[in-house]
Scaffold this motif. Sequence first.
Motif, PDB file in Angstrom:
ATOM      1  N   ILE A 151      77.751  66.628  56.182  1.00  0.00           N
ATOM      2  CA  ILE A 151      76.515  67.262  55.683  1.00  0.00           C
ATOM      3  C   ILE A 151      76.372  67.008  54.187  1.00  0.00           C
ATOM      4  O   ILE A 151      75.264  66.722  53.692  1.00  0.00           O
ATOM      5  N   ALA A 152      77.476  67.071  53.443  1.00  0.00           N
ATOM      6  CA  ALA A 152      77.441  66.780  52.011  1.00  0.00           C
ATOM      7  C   ALA A 152      77.061  65.323  51.757  1.00  0.00           C
ATOM      8  O   ALA A 152      76.297  65.018  50.825  1.00  0.00           O
ATOM      9  N   ASP A 153      77.561  64.412  52.584  1.00  0.00           N
ATOM     10  CA  ASP A 153      77.213  62.998  52.433  1.00  0.00           C
ATOM     11  C   ASP A 153      75.734  62.758  52.703  1.00  0.00           C
ATOM     12  O   ASP A 153      75.092  61.949  52.021  1.00  0.00           O
ATOM     13  N   LEU A 154      75.183  63.430  53.692  1.00  0.00           N
ATOM     14  CA  LEU A 154      73.753  63.307  53.966  1.00  0.00           C
ATOM     15  C   LEU A 154      72.919  63.807  52.788  1.00  0.00           C
ATOM     16  O   LEU A 154      71.832  63.279  52.504  1.00  0.00           O
ATOM     17  N   ALA A 155      73.443  64.835  52.117  1.00  0.00           N
ATOM     18  CA  ALA A 155      72.728  65.393  50.959  1.00  0.00           C
ATOM     19  C   ALA A 155      73.009  64.610  49.684  1.00  0.00           C
ATOM     20  O   ALA A 155      72.369  64.861  48.654  1.00  0.00           O
ATOM     21  N   GLY A 156      73.965  63.690  49.723  1.00  0.00           N
ATOM     22  CA  GLY A 156      74.312  62.913  48.543  1.00  0.00           C
ATOM     23  C   GLY A 156      75.189  63.658  47.566  1.00  0.00           C
ATOM     24  O   GLY A 156      75.265  63.280  46.386  1.00  0.00           O
ATOM     25  N   ASP A 157      75.878  64.714  48.025  1.00  0.00           N
ATOM     26  CA  ASP A 157      76.741  65.517  47.151  1.00  0.00           C
ATOM     27  C   ASP A 157      78.187  65.025  47.218  1.00  0.00           C
ATOM     28  O   ASP A 157      78.701  64.740  48.305  1.00  0.00           O
ATOM     29  N   LYS A 158      78.839  64.951  46.075  1.00  0.00           N
ATOM     30  CA  LYS A 158      80.228  64.500  46.042  1.00  0.00           C
ATOM     31  C   LYS A 158      81.187  65.587  46.512  1.00  0.00           C
ATOM     32  O   LYS A 158      82.231  65.297  47.095  1.00  0.00           O
ATOM     33  N   VAL A 215      82.058  69.247  48.643  1.00  0.00           N
ATOM     34  CA  VAL A 215      81.656  70.051  49.806  1.00  0.00           C
ATOM     35  C   VAL A 215      81.431  71.481  49.323  1.00  0.00           C
ATOM     36  O   VAL A 215      82.373  72.161  48.910  1.00  0.00           O
ATOM     37  N   LYS A 216      80.189  71.942  49.374  1.00  0.00           N
ATOM     38  CA  LYS A 216      79.822  73.247  48.833  1.00  0.00           C
ATOM     39  C   LYS A 216      79.794  74.301  49.931  1.00  0.00           C
ATOM     40  O   LYS A 216      79.903  73.989  51.119  1.00  0.00           O
ATOM     41  N   ASP A 217      79.617  75.558  49.510  1.00  0.00           N
ATOM     42  CA  ASP A 217      79.582  76.644  50.482  1.00  0.00           C
ATOM     43  C   ASP A 217      78.380  76.534  51.414  1.00  0.00           C
ATOM     44  O   ASP A 217      78.457  76.923  52.579  1.00  0.00           O
ATOM     45  N   SER A 218      77.265  75.972  50.941  1.00  0.00           N
ATOM     46  CA  SER A 218      76.096  75.790  51.808  1.00  0.00           C
ATOM     47  C   SER A 218      76.384  74.788  52.924  1.00  0.00           C
ATOM     48  O   SER A 218      75.933  74.957  54.068  1.00  0.00           O
ATOM     49  N   HIS A 219      77.154  73.749  52.617  1.00  0.00           N
ATOM     50  CA  HIS A 219      77.530  72.755  53.639  1.00  0.00           C
ATOM     51  C   HIS A 219      78.471  73.387  54.665  1.00  0.00           C
ATOM     52  O   HIS A 219      78.343  73.142  55.876  1.00  0.00           O
ATOM     53  N   LEU A 220      79.395  74.208  54.188  1.00  0.00           N
ATOM     54  CA  LEU A 220      80.327  74.883  55.093  1.00  0.00           C
ATOM     55  C   LEU A 220      79.598  75.882  55.985  1.00  0.00           C
ATOM     56  O   LEU A 220      79.909  76.004  57.176  1.00  0.00           O
ATOM     57  N   ALA A 221      78.634  76.591  55.421  1.00  0.00           N
ATOM     58  CA  ALA A 221      77.889  77.570  56.209  1.00  0.00           C
ATOM     59  C   ALA A 221      77.127  76.904  57.342  1.00  0.00           C
ATOM     60  O   ALA A 221      77.105  77.405  58.477  1.00  0.00           O
ATOM     61  N   GLU A 222      76.518  75.756  57.066  1.00  0.00           N
ATOM     62  CA  GLU A 222      75.795  75.043  58.122  1.00  0.00           C
ATOM     63  C   GLU A 222      76.764  74.510  59.177  1.00  0.00           C
ATOM     64  O   GLU A 222      76.491  74.591  60.381  1.00  0.00           O
ATOM     65  N   ALA A 223      77.915  73.980  58.736  1.00  0.00           N
ATOM     66  CA  ALA A 223      78.901  73.461  59.687  1.00  0.00           C
ATOM     67  C   ALA A 223      79.425  74.577  60.583  1.00  0.00           C
ATOM     68  O   ALA A 223      79.618  74.383  61.795  1.00  0.00           O
ATOM     69  N   LEU A 224      79.654  75.755  60.009  1.00  0.00           N
ATOM     70  CA  LEU A 224      80.141  76.887  60.800  1.00  0.00           C
ATOM     71  C   LEU A 224      79.103  77.370  61.799  1.00  0.00           C
ATOM     72  O   LEU A 224      79.445  77.853  62.883  1.00  0.00           O
ATOM     73  N   ALA A 225      77.830  77.218  61.465  1.00  0.00           N
ATOM     74  CA  ALA A 225      76.765  77.639  62.380  1.00  0.00           C
ATOM     75  C   ALA A 225      76.797  76.828  63.667  1.00  0.00           C
ATOM     76  O   ALA A 225      76.406  77.327  64.734  1.00  0.00           O
ATOM     77  N   TYR A 226      77.278  75.602  63.577  1.00  0.00           N
ATOM     78  CA  TYR A 226      77.361  74.745  64.769  1.00  0.00           C
ATOM     79  C   TYR A 226      78.623  75.005  65.584  1.00  0.00           C
ATOM     80  O   TYR A 226      78.789  74.432  66.662  1.00  0.00           O
ATOM     81  N   ARG A 227      79.536  75.842  65.082  1.00  0.00           N
ATOM     82  CA  ARG A 227      80.761  76.171  65.809  1.00  0.00           C
ATOM     83  C   ARG A 227      80.703  77.571  66.368  1.00  0.00           C
ATOM     84  O   ARG A 227      81.693  78.088  66.857  1.00  0.00           O
ATOM     85  N   GLY A 228      79.549  78.200  66.350  1.00  0.00           N
ATOM     86  CA  GLY A 228      79.448  79.574  66.814  1.00  0.00           C
ATOM     87  C   GLY A 228      79.696  79.745  68.286  1.00  0.00           C
ATOM     88  O   GLY A 228      79.998  80.839  68.763  1.00  0.00           O
ATOM     89  N   GLY A 229      79.596  78.633  69.030  1.00  0.00           N
ATOM     90  CA  GLY A 229      79.785  78.721  70.479  1.00  0.00           C
ATOM     91  C   GLY A 229      78.595  79.356  71.158  1.00  0.00           C
ATOM     92  O   GLY A 229      77.580  79.636  70.557  1.00  0.00           O
ATOM     93  N   PHE A 230      78.735  79.615  72.445  1.00  0.00           N
ATOM     94  CA  PHE A 230      77.644  80.172  73.242  1.00  0.00           C
ATOM     95  C   PHE A 230      78.096  81.423  73.954  1.00  0.00           C
ATOM     96  O   PHE A 230      79.278  81.593  74.255  1.00  0.00           O
ATOM     97  N   SER A 231      77.150  82.251  74.259  1.00  0.00           N
ATOM     98  CA  SER A 231      77.441  83.448  75.062  1.00  0.00           C
ATOM     99  C   SER A 231      77.040  83.161  76.497  1.00  0.00           C
ATOM    100  O   SER A 231      75.854  82.959  76.785  1.00  0.00           O
ATOM    101  N   PHE A 232      78.025  83.092  77.387  1.00  0.00           N
ATOM    102  CA  PHE A 232      77.775  82.766  78.771  1.00  0.00           C
ATOM    103  C   PHE A 232      77.776  84.031  79.635  1.00  0.00           C
ATOM    104  O   PHE A 232      78.231  84.025  80.779  1.00  0.00           O
ATOM    105  N   GLU A 233      77.339  85.119  79.086  1.00  0.00           N
ATOM    106  CA  GLU A 233      77.311  86.368  79.824  1.00  0.00           C
ATOM    107  C   GLU A 233      75.872  86.817  79.998  1.00  0.00           C
ATOM    108  O   GLU A 233      75.011  86.567  79.172  1.00  0.00           O
ATOM    109  N   ARG A 234      75.658  87.562  81.107  1.00  0.00           N
ATOM    110  CA  ARG A 234      74.310  88.062  81.382  1.00  0.00           C
ATOM    111  C   ARG A 234      73.961  89.206  80.430  1.00  0.00           C
ATOM    112  O   ARG A 234      74.799  89.979  80.056  1.00  0.00           O
TER     113      ARG A 234
END
Length: 500
Positions: free
Chosen positions: A472-479, A481-500
């Motif tokens: 994500i930092a490379d896409l933004a051109g940042d040398k 890795v900032k907290d904003s990049h980590l926050a977005e990466a963590l959002a993709y690891r939240g998993g799913f809720s497979f319960e009704r």
Amino acid sequence: MSCIYGLTLRGIDALPVEVEVCLTGGLFSISIVGLADTAIKESRERVRISLGTLGIKLKGHISVNLAPADLPKEGALLDLPIAVGIAKEVGFIPEGVNGIFMGELALDGRLRKVRGGVPAAFLARQLGLPLFVPRGNVADVSMVQGVEAYGCSNIGELFCHLRGEKTLQKLDFTLPQAKEIAVEPDFADIKGQAAAKRGLEIAAAGHHNVFLVGAPGSGKTMLAKALRGILPPLSDDELIEAMRIRSARGLPLETDRFRPFRSVHHTSSAVAICGGGIDLKPGELSLAHRGVLFLDEITEFRRDVIEALRQPLEDGCITVSRASGSATYPASVLLIAACNPCPCGYLGDTVKECTCSPGDIDRYFKKLSGPILDRIDLHLQIPRLTPEELLELDSDAENSSAIRYRVMRARSIQLERWRHFGIKCNAELTERIMKKYLGLSKDGRAFLKSIGASLRLTGRGLSRVLKVARTIADLAGDKAVKDSHLAEALAYRGGFSFER
């Protein structure tokens, strides 16, 4: 006694085979020994009739030994070297003839294309011998630099060259060029799904695995197929790797530099996906090397097939062992797995009510173990858009060409950064390299420490979050890795809720 070289294939490698021919008196017959399969033993008639078209009348008993004797040989690759060895033994071609020969003979002397042209060229370069192949194999042999190779249409052309009557033209080294061809579907054709498009852009930029979950008709398959249009073209080294695998399988070679995209049906077996069998052929994992392996409806695959992906997803290669031997294939793939959120497909849907019980949902996802989900970097939920929403959305969405430009720019940054380590993308980073060279900023490190207790990530999971954040930092051109990049990466690891 005369000796000529042929070859046999073992996985994606070509192994040399000495073809020894001995002619003795007695009634005419041809015997072939040396762990030859049925196709090779049937070559006796093809060789006899092909040589007859040149006026070579065989007499006496002809013994053909394929050495080493304990190496299994398969296919029709050895038709040509057997014919050359016999012709040399009867004096039709000079004694000093040497080289590696491969090709299947037709009854009229024509040479048919066989699989394994690229591995054969590597073998010829390694042994420093000239390689003679059918015209149909010229394209794949020409992809390997530093090989003295010749293509011929029939056995007559070859023998004229070996006798010095007419010289064959040496093959030139050529590689296909990258072409600007529109890939369907284009990202501009996909309405909405901005979050999923962003996730796929990150996946393409860093070669990260993706898990798509959504209701039927939400666009999972369309998004997966559109990914091919934003991937960077294969480099020279990657092209040779991919073509070597395709050539060993006998598949047509690509005339462009698009990355492989293999969509596998859920009825496929572990051998079909991982490779193996009697002749140890590479499977779908290897055919997708440096490209995409798409497993649609992954929860419908057998559990043993899914679990077989653990090691190759981690190591980028797979070793298959069978009674006949073992072989190691490259398997650096970008995995895209897709499924519905439940058996009926409508769990969490805003339009249609789910009819599945909690037990049904639990059994549905039981095939996806924690270790497999842990190896998938980006978990994306694909919401279904209603007809009203689809009609209201405009058609000014960004096209694949614009996204591919950003992806290629990020890939070039990664290639330059990791060049000295032999790493092509962020997904291939090792723990030692990440610890020293990731470029985590002070804010990013503090951010991770502040939420570390609530992450519940495994060591592997945290490592993959850091790799995605680096992309994500490379896409933004940042040398850094900032907290904003980590926050977005963590959002993709939240998993799913497979319960009704």
